[in-house]
Write a protein that holds these residues in place. Structure first.
Motif, PDB file in Angstrom:
ATOM      1  N   ASP C 274      16.474   4.042  -4.471  1.00 31.48           N
ATOM      2  CA  ASP C 274      17.821   3.610  -4.100  1.00 31.48           C
ATOM      3  C   ASP C 274      18.329   2.603  -5.123  1.00 31.48           C
ATOM      4  N   ALA C 275      17.433   1.688  -5.493  1.00 28.34           N
ATOM      5  CA  ALA C 275      17.840   0.624  -6.418  1.00 28.34           C
ATOM      6  C   ALA C 275      18.270   1.210  -7.753  1.00 28.34           C
ATOM      7  N   TRP C 276      17.688   2.325  -8.133  1.00 28.32           N
ATOM      8  CA  TRP C 276      18.022   2.978  -9.394  1.00 28.32           C
ATOM      9  C   TRP C 276      19.444   3.509  -9.354  1.00 28.32           C
ATOM     10  N   TYR C 277      19.780   4.217  -8.291  1.00 28.32           N
ATOM     11  CA  TYR C 277      21.138   4.734  -8.146  1.00 28.32           C
ATOM     12  C   TYR C 277      22.138   3.589  -8.074  1.00 28.32           C
ATOM     13  N   GLN C 278      21.736   2.554  -7.322  1.00 23.52           N
ATOM     14  CA  GLN C 278      22.637   1.408  -7.204  1.00 23.52           C
ATOM     15  C   GLN C 278      22.854   0.755  -8.552  1.00 23.52           C
ATOM     16  N   GLY C 279      21.766   0.671  -9.323  1.00 18.87           N
ATOM     17  CA  GLY C 279      21.870   0.056 -10.643  1.00 18.87           C
ATOM     18  C   GLY C 279      22.847   0.792 -11.529  1.00 18.87           C
ATOM     19  N   MET C 280      22.777   2.107 -11.496  1.00 22.46           N
ATOM     20  CA  MET C 280      23.701   2.859 -12.343  1.00 22.46           C
ATOM     21  C   MET C 280      25.129   2.755 -11.820  1.00 22.46           C
ATOM     22  N   ALA C 281      25.244   2.736 -10.486  1.00 23.46           N
ATOM     23  CA  ALA C 281      26.584   2.642  -9.904  1.00 23.46           C
ATOM     24  C   ALA C 281      27.243   1.318 -10.248  1.00 23.46           C
ATOM     25  N   SER C 282      26.461   0.257 -10.306  1.00 24.75           N
ATOM     26  CA  SER C 282      27.056  -1.056 -10.560  1.00 24.75           C
ATOM     27  C   SER C 282      26.992  -1.459 -12.015  1.00 24.75           C
ATOM     28  N   GLY C 283      26.557  -0.562 -12.887  1.00 29.41           N
ATOM     29  CA  GLY C 283      26.572  -0.882 -14.309  1.00 29.41           C
ATOM     30  C   GLY C 283      25.441  -1.771 -14.778  1.00 29.41           C
ATOM     31  N   LYS C 284      24.446  -1.974 -13.930  1.00 32.94           N
ATOM     32  CA  LYS C 284      23.334  -2.815 -14.350  1.00 32.94           C
ATOM     33  C   LYS C 284      22.272  -2.023 -15.115  1.00 32.94           C
ATOM     34  N   ILE C 285      22.307  -0.711 -14.963  1.00 31.05           N
ATOM     35  CA  ILE C 285      21.457   0.165 -15.773  1.00 31.05           C
ATOM     36  C   ILE C 285      22.428   1.000 -16.593  1.00 31.05           C
ATOM     37  N   ALA C 286      22.401   0.760 -17.914  1.00 34.63           N
ATOM     38  CA  ALA C 286      23.474   1.297 -18.749  1.00 34.63           C
ATOM     39  C   ALA C 286      23.258   2.708 -19.239  1.00 34.63           C
ATOM     40  N   SER C 287      22.012   3.154 -19.350  1.00 33.10           N
ATOM     41  CA  SER C 287      21.788   4.476 -19.913  1.00 33.10           C
ATOM     42  C   SER C 287      20.434   5.011 -19.492  1.00 33.10           C
ATOM     43  N   LEU C 288      20.247   6.299 -19.781  1.00 34.08           N
ATOM     44  CA  LEU C 288      18.966   6.942 -19.490  1.00 34.08           C
ATOM     45  C   LEU C 288      18.610   7.865 -20.647  1.00 34.08           C
ATOM     46  N   VAL C 289      17.346   7.867 -21.044  1.00 40.88           N
ATOM     47  CA  VAL C 289      16.871   8.878 -21.992  1.00 40.88           C
ATOM     48  C   VAL C 289      16.071   9.850 -21.144  1.00 40.88           C
ATOM     49  N   ILE C 290      16.668  11.024 -20.908  1.00 46.75           N
ATOM     50  CA  ILE C 290      16.092  11.878 -19.869  1.00 46.75           C
ATOM     51  C   ILE C 290      16.469  13.338 -20.129  1.00 46.75           C
ATOM     52  N   GLY C 291      15.956  14.242 -19.327  1.00 45.12           N
ATOM     53  CA  GLY C 291      16.155  15.667 -19.558  1.00 45.12           C
ATOM     54  C   GLY C 291      17.558  16.171 -19.239  1.00 45.12           C
ATOM     55  N   ALA C 292      17.866  17.332 -19.773  1.00 50.02           N
ATOM     56  CA  ALA C 292      19.217  17.873 -19.680  1.00 50.02           C
ATOM     57  C   ALA C 292      19.650  18.274 -18.286  1.00 50.02           C
ATOM     58  N   TRP C 293      18.779  18.196 -17.327  1.00 53.62           N
ATOM     59  CA  TRP C 293      19.140  18.552 -15.949  1.00 53.62           C
ATOM     60  C   TRP C 293      19.778  17.375 -15.212  1.00 53.62           C
ATOM     61  N   MET C 294      19.887  16.233 -15.902  1.00 52.83           N
ATOM     62  CA  MET C 294      20.342  15.018 -15.226  1.00 52.83           C
ATOM     63  C   MET C 294      21.781  15.048 -14.703  1.00 52.83           C
ATOM     64  N   PRO C 295      22.729  15.748 -15.380  1.00 54.84           N
ATOM     65  CA  PRO C 295      24.124  15.667 -14.920  1.00 54.84           C
ATOM     66  C   PRO C 295      24.307  15.949 -13.429  1.00 54.84           C
ATOM     67  N   ALA C 296      23.604  16.933 -12.886  1.00 58.43           N
ATOM     68  CA  ALA C 296      23.775  17.238 -11.460  1.00 58.43           C
ATOM     69  C   ALA C 296      23.416  16.030 -10.609  1.00 58.43           C
ATOM     70  N   SER C 297      22.309  15.343 -10.962  1.00 58.87           N
ATOM     71  CA  SER C 297      21.891  14.172 -10.181  1.00 58.87           C
ATOM     72  C   SER C 297      22.868  13.018 -10.345  1.00 58.87           C
ATOM     73  N   LEU C 298      23.403  12.853 -11.550  1.00 54.30           N
ATOM     74  CA  LEU C 298      24.373  11.783 -11.764  1.00 54.30           C
ATOM     75  C   LEU C 298      25.615  12.052 -10.942  1.00 54.30           C
TER      76      LEU C 298
END
Lengths: 306, 305, 456
Positions: C274-298
């Protein structure tokens, strides 16, 4: 002993505990504010997480992530409840029915078996009696994981895994229930009553059903409630036994929804997990509140014998 | 209770009562025992059997006798997990039972406003499944986006991270205490409720104060219940599994796959497919738990005279 | 229907030749497969496309275990097209949970599904225990050109094909442009040195913000070592080698990443929490180096980020390099203990090659098939979540640049499960990452020996 007969008579006439209180010396009823405040701190501690659950069940998925945990933001409770029941073709409703099935058959059955066996242990003398009790209590000490995989392998050879029986059969054994009914039976059903029934020519089972059972009622309700809680909240056993989501109980289903969000490509549905969790605990809480009388007096009588 | 009608066809009570009882007793107990044999004894037996074999990914299954037990004795991961639950036991159980005792005494004292409310509210956590309880508390513990951070922000402090490696066991202890204090309180409270009121009357006549009453009447009455509660809590502590398993993904480095013996056995079975060694660990733990529980019972009961 | 028949004729004629060619190609470059150097020869196809068609018309029941959401529509469409086939799609758990269940079912000999969703890193384990069927008998070898190199190699073992690639995860840098701009980062980092500098920039400006999160993730770590040219795992049959301590690529990665760990520049938040999603939502986690399947999860988990995120190529070790790696990605496999292998394979083919492939891409999956990856529609698709950027061009480019020669262990599932016990210690201040990886190596070797493998 005095206390024993007094208690037996109390149980037989099912006097609510309130009368006992009246027998206490009146001057001890002076209330203490300090004590109340201290206990309130404790009550706040126990209720805080539940308050969190209730408050957050009213938030939508997005609001969950952008709001203060202990206060409201928007009101989406009814839409959450609706979504919880309709998500994935209404599988939550199926999970609810499954849980009810496991509880009614499992906990109900466990209570019956524990009552019969506890009564048998308390009222009769037979070869191997001590061994029976020692073995049962000893088995409680064995960790669930020692049993999990062997039970799973055994059950799959018998074709029982992924069926409700894999959950129900193990739920039917309640060592704590056995213990409780054993102590309760020895206190609540006096030997004289059984003797007089015997002299009237009744068989032991007849005696049990018509004479002893009503006396055992508070104990039975106690054991039933505790078995209901255990079965309702069962998580580890269904986790290893079931693969078909259609047979999941609520705990496992919620955990699946929670895990879904924790994997690449899964749907994020925390708001449904939280709302679902709230719906899961409400029936139990309601049951406890409504049946307070019974299980409290049941526990009283059962707790004397160490 | 109306007495049942006379059944003339049945032979009268001329048979020696004892012999009849020895059969009848079993008839009450046998349904339970039959199922017990199926779901408890059979798997335990199978577990013992498994612990004496070893199945490898390459090479199949072989009989190894007690080798797995020898491995367990030399397994530092096993001992780490054992020490951890022992520590947990020694700290968490007294705290939880102490709180339960104080609450039971307070509610029983009759000096609380709204005692019934406290009785039920303290007990409610028992009705909450571990999955849900851990979910709620894991939120509270969040230093990044949880309640801890909110408190930090509002009060301008920096509370230590409850999920950090040196605090996490205490945090788990807190969750377990939260879940079980009400249940234990109720067991103790119920024992208090059956104390003979005439004892209180006698104490009142002698002019004994509250603390004297507690010491002389209530505590002795509580002894058997305390022993039972302690034994069940000990067994529960040794079997600690639910809370670490649910918190693992939040603190993956603090909660290892061998965090508690039960979790170790679980990881061995389900992550490493090492069923035999897993069975061995589980049996060793079961035996250890039984020994400790039995010892507590002996010691507790001896003083009960 | 017509396309399949035509293809069927063509494939039937060249099946043998292609199969032999596949063995030769397969053994030289292994990307995610295991045991390439063994002398197992490719099975020739014994079941023709016509046979498969017959099985589809005859119908039957299939149980499919998968957690991939895009499969729901595929199953529905498949049943519409082939009304005599009934599919029971079961979500038996995500990732590891499903593998545990699969292993249990295989061991018990009961309750094994016909088709299972298995990620590339886990497939070798099922190949080793011979729980998955060799698809060569159905003509799978002829599908070589259909899939991109990385995924295709990932489903090969001992010269056979043990699964059909369902999606792929070539890595890229997904970043929140608004947040980057806020901290004065106008262009995304192109090298790891730049990345580390940017990380410190963000964290210094705001101690509650981070360039990314990391609490120790086996999949991420192995993918990073893969990109750095490391080859810590060597596998040939039951002979394995685990060497992090002496591997150059590992050292390169560990030294660089240690700077971020020491500087506490990585958010102490676990991925997928949960904290991960929250971090991205609030701009505290700025980026991810991750696989190409990520857009659906974002798109489903971080709705407030719409329009703010962008995709850039994965940072490189040397400026101007074009090397990437795969992170995740999964296949569909036919379980040997299943009841109707022909029908199961027919479904596999539908879902990964035929109409199913397009359906899934339309619903957000990242393809492993060349046809979808190269289709102009796919490449020119603009994604509003990413500010109408044509993200598939970046991702397809990454797919083409995946470094060859990577292997996973035949017990990678277990190895990953003890990553945090060992290497994870570095993230809580107990030893360096290099030390942790050595400890991971030791634990993996111990398990290998215990399970009867010979260790180099």
């Amino acid at each position: 002993m005095t206390s024993q007969t007094m208690k037996s008579s109390r149980v037989r006439t099912a006097t609510p505990p309130l009368r006992a209180k009246a027998r206490r010396a009146p001057h001890l009823r002076r209330k203490s504010v300090t004590l109340t405040v201290l206990c309130s701190v404790m009550a706040a501690y126990t209720l805080l997480p539940l308050a969190w659950l209730a408050i957050n069940a009213t938030k939508t998925q997005q609001n969950l992530f952008t709001s203060f945990g202990l206060w409201f933001k928007g009101f989406g409770f009814f839409s959450n409840v609706g979504s919880t029941f309709s998500y994935e073709n209404g599988i939550f409703g199926r999970w609810l029915l499954n849980t009810l099935l496991y509880v009614v058959v499992g906990a109900g059955g466990a209570t019956m078996l524990a009552t019969l066996a506890g009564y048998g242990l308390a009222k009769f003398d037979f070869v191997g009696k001590k061994a029976v009790f020692a073995v049962v209590i000893g088995a409680v000490a064995v960790p669930a994981t020692a049993l999990a995989v062997p039970t799973f392998l055994m059950f799959s050879k018998m074709g029982l895994t992924d069926t409700p029986w894999a959950i129900i059969l193990p739920s039917l054994i309640s060592p704590f229930g056995l213990y409780l009914m054993w102590t309760f039976s020895s206190e609540a059903v006096p030997a004289e009553i059984m003797e007089s029934a015997r002299m009237d020519g009744a068989g032991e089972f007849r005696t049990f059903f018509s004479v002893s059972l009503p006396l055992l009622a508070p104990g039975i309700v106690t054991v039933l409630l505790f078995n209901v809680v255990t079965t309702w909240n069962n998580y580890f056993l269904p986790l290893i036994m079931l693969k078909d989501q259609n047979w999941y109980p609520l705990t496992l289903g919620l955990s699946t929804w929670n895990d879904q969000a924790h994997t690449a490509g899964g749907d994020v549905v925390f708001n449904l997990v939280i709302t679902g969790a709230l719906i899961t605990i409400i029936p139990l809480i309601a049951a406890f509140l409504l049946l307070q009388r019974y299980w409290q007096s049941g526990l009283s009588a059962g707790s004397v014998k160490g | 209770m109306a007495s049942p009608p006379l059944d003339l066809a049945r032979p009268g009570p001329r048979r020696p009562a004892r012999r009849r009882r020895s059969l009848v007793g079993w008839r009450f107990v046998s349904p339970f025992m039959a199922l017990f044999a199926l779901v408890f004894l059979a798997p335990i037996g199978y577990s013992i059997y498994l612990s004496m074999y070893k199945t490898k990914l390459i090479g199949g299954t072989q009989f190894v006798g007690l080798q797995n037990y020898g491995d367990a004795i030399h397994d530092s991961q096993f001992w780490t997990s054992f020490a951890r639950v022992a520590l947990f036991l020694v700290v968490q159980v007294p705290i939880m039972l102490g709180l339960a005792l104080l609450l039971a005494l307070a509610i029983d004292s009759g000096r609380l406003y709204g005692a019934a409310f406290f009785r039920i509210s303290v007990f409610l956590p028992y009705a909450v499944p571990a999955v849900v309880a851990t979910l709620m508390w894991s939120f509270m513990y969040g230093t990044q986006f949880g309640l801890v951070r909110d408190i930090d922000k509002h009060l301008g402090v920096t509370l230590p991270d409850p999920l950090s490696p040196h605090l996490i066991l205490a945090s788990i202890g807190n969750i377990v205490t939260w879940e079980w204090v009400g249940y234990n309180m109720l067991i103790l409270y119920s024992a208090l409720r059956v104390v003979n009121p005439s004892l209180y009357e006698a104490a009142a006549i002698e002019g004994a104060g509250q603390f004297r009453i507690i010491w002389a009447i209530k505590l002795p009455a509580l002894r058997p219940a305390l022993v039972i509660a302690t034994i069940f809590s000990i067994i529960g502590s040794f079997q600690l599994f639910n809370e670490p398993s649910i918190l693992k993904h939040l603190a993956p480095n603090a909660i290892t796959t061998y965090y508690t013996p039960n979790y170790y056995a679980y990881s061995l079975s389900f992550e490493g497919q090492q069923f035999n060694y897993s069975a061995t660990i589980a049996i060793v733990m079961g035996v250890a738990t039984m020994i400790v529980a039995y010892a507590v019972q002996l010691r507790g009961m001896r003083k009960a005279v | 229907m017509t396309i399949t028949r035509r293809r069927g004729v063509l494939l039937g004629a060249t099946a043998l030749a292609v199969a032999l060619a596949a063995t030769a190609c397969g053994s030289s470059s292994s990307s995610g497969g295991s045991g390439k150097t063994s002398s197992g020869s490719a099975q020739s196809a014994t079941v023709s496309d016509a046979d498969l068609q017959a099985a589809l018309t005859a119908g039957g029941n299939l149980t499919v275990w998968a957690w991939e959401p895009t499969l729901k529509k595929v199953v529905a469409d498949f049943q519409t097209k082939y009304p005599n086939v009934h599919i029971n799609l079961v979500n038996a758990g995500t990732g590891n949970d499903e593998y545990k269940a699969l292993q249990n079912a295989v061991q018990a000999g009961k309750g094994v599904p016909d088709v299972a969703h298995i990620e590339y890193y886990a497939l070798p384990q099922f190949e080793l225990t011979k729980s998955v069927a060799n698809l060569d008998q159905f003509g799978a070898a002829s599908l070589k050109g259909t899939f991109t190199t990385g995924p295709w190699n990932a489903v090969q073992a001992d010269g056979g094909v043990y699964g059909l690639p369902m999606d792929s995860g070539p890595m890229a840098l997904f970043y929140n442009q608004t947040v980057f701009n806020k901290y004065g980062i106008t262009t995304p980092p192109a090298t790891w040195d730049e990345y580390i500098a940017d990380a410190k920039k963000i964290h210094t400006a705001d101690p509650t913000a981070y360039i990314t999160n990391d609490t120790g993730d086996a999949g991420f770590t192995t993918s990073m070592i893969w990109q750095a040219g490391g080859k810590p795992y060597s596998v040939s049959g039951t002979n394995v080698g685990v060497n992090f301590a002496g591997d150059a690529g590992t050292a390169k990665y560990a030294t660089a990443w240690q700077q971020l760990i020491d500087g506490k520049d990585l958010a102490p938040v676990s991925s997928w929490s949960d904290a991960w999603y929250q971090g991205m939502a609030s701009g505290k986690i700025a980026s991810l180096v991750i696989g190409a399947w990520m857009p659906a999860s974002l798109e489903s988990g971080v709705k407030t980020g719409t329009g703010q995120w962008r995709v850039a190529p994965m940072p490189q070790w040397n400026a101007g390099d074009k090397v990437t790696s795969e992170n995740g990605g999964s296949s569909l496999a036919v379980m040997k203990a299943g009841t109707n292998q022909k029908l199961a394979y027919a479904f596999l083919k539908y879902a990964t090659v035929d109409e199913g492939a397009q359906t899934r891409v339309d619903n957000g999956a990242f393809p492993a098939t060349v046809k979808q990856l190269q289709s102009p529609d796919f490449l020119n698709k603009t994604d509003p979540y990413f500010g109408d950027q044509k993200i598939n061009q970046v991702l397809a480019q990454s797919a083409a640049e995946v470094a060859p020669g990577w292997s996973y262990l035949p017990f990678q599932v277990y190895a990953n499960s003890v990553f945090n016990d060992t290497a994870g210690k570095a993230y809580i201040g107990s030893g360096s990452l290099a030390d942790g990886l050595k400890a991971w190596q030791d634990a993996s070797v111990k398990y290998a020996k215990d399970q009867g493998f010979t260790v180099k």
